[in-house]
Design an enzyme around this catalytic site. Sequence first.
Site, mmCIF file in Angstrom:
data_model
loop_
_atom_site.group_PDB
_atom_site.id
_atom_site.type_symbol
_atom_site.label_atom_id
_atom_site.label_comp_id
_atom_site.label_asym_id
_atom_site.label_seq_id
_atom_site.Cartn_x
_atom_site.Cartn_y
_atom_site.Cartn_z
ATOM 1 N N GLY A 1 5.025 -0.981 2.923
ATOM 2 C CA GLY A 1 4.352 0.029 2.442
ATOM 3 C C GLY A 1 5.130 1.245 2.457
ATOM 4 O O GLY A 1 6.211 1.451 2.914
ATOM 5 N N HIS B 288 0.786 -1.286 -0.097
ATOM 6 C CA HIS B 288 -0.014 -0.047 -0.086
ATOM 7 C C HIS B 288 0.856 1.240 -0.081
ATOM 8 O O HIS B 288 1.805 1.285 0.487
ATOM 9 C CB HIS B 288 -0.968 -0.017 1.293
ATOM 10 C CG HIS B 288 -0.240 -0.179 2.641
ATOM 11 N ND1 HIS B 288 0.337 1.024 3.146
ATOM 12 C CD2 HIS B 288 0.077 -1.044 3.410
ATOM 13 C CE1 HIS B 288 0.962 0.610 4.248
ATOM 14 N NE2 HIS B 288 0.820 -0.670 4.389
ATOM 15 N N ASP B 289 0.416 2.064 -0.817
ATOM 16 C CA ASP B 289 0.982 3.648 -0.989
ATOM 17 C C ASP B 289 2.419 3.597 -1.102
ATOM 18 O O ASP B 289 2.972 4.762 -1.078
ATOM 19 C CB ASP B 289 1.164 4.186 0.401
ATOM 20 C CG ASP B 289 -0.475 4.253 1.259
ATOM 21 O OD1 ASP B 289 -1.124 4.801 0.812
ATOM 22 O OD2 ASP B 289 -0.563 3.533 2.203
#
Length: 266
Positions: free
Chosen positions: A139, A121-122
Amino acid sequence: MADIHPTAIVGSGASLGDGVKIGPYCIVGDNVVLHEGVELVAHVVIDGHTEIGARTKVFPFSTLGTPPQALRYAGEPSRLVIGSDCVIREHVTMNPGTAFGGMETVVGNHCHFMVGSHVAHDCRVGNNVLFTNNATLGGHCRVGDYAIIGGLAAVHQWVRIGQYAFIGGMSGVENDVIPFGSVLGNRAYLGGLNIVGLKRHGFEREHIHTLRQAYRLLFSNEGTLMERVEDVAQLFPDHPLVQLVVEFIRADSDRALCTPRNGRGS
């Protein structure tokens, strides 16, 4: 018009560009956007607010856009955006962003993800990046253009990987890797410059030589790192490759800088 195999399940809200091919047993969610020429070979799952650029090809058992593996994720409609002309091989996973990380995971154009690699994520992944088998990003990582991440390498969350950097296979990368750097080891250390990569991409010999000079000065034992950075910035004010390294080191970061194991430039 899209070519959809009769065993595939495609949500009524999905947007499919011209020439999209969706093979046997694929599942495409309602909020997915597939641009022209995207091909899902078979057994691919695309879910969430996921957008895939033109002509990207996804191989069997890859899963893109399912909820991020973040304990604080609360179902927010975050996005995964994948660029054009990428190759995503078997068992690759990519997760969308989170509210505490910018709401978006972004992958550039012309990237190649080999079997089992993972983008968390991200993350922000540049163009022409290569992930070898089972390479993993935690992440919030940043990966610059033309970087290569070797097989079974694992990159700690929030780490930055500079342009044209090379991460050796089975490396555990806990700290930022400078542009053009080459790292290796169980707890990765900076082993030098990615000279092979620089030559393969056609950088001039004179530029490579100057970059080597700057590298030796940056990782010498005299003064502090930031003092050496300022010295190098003044010695090579018009050299674009050196200035890329200087700007990378000067930038704010959540991680320390990956340095040579013996504290010296080679």
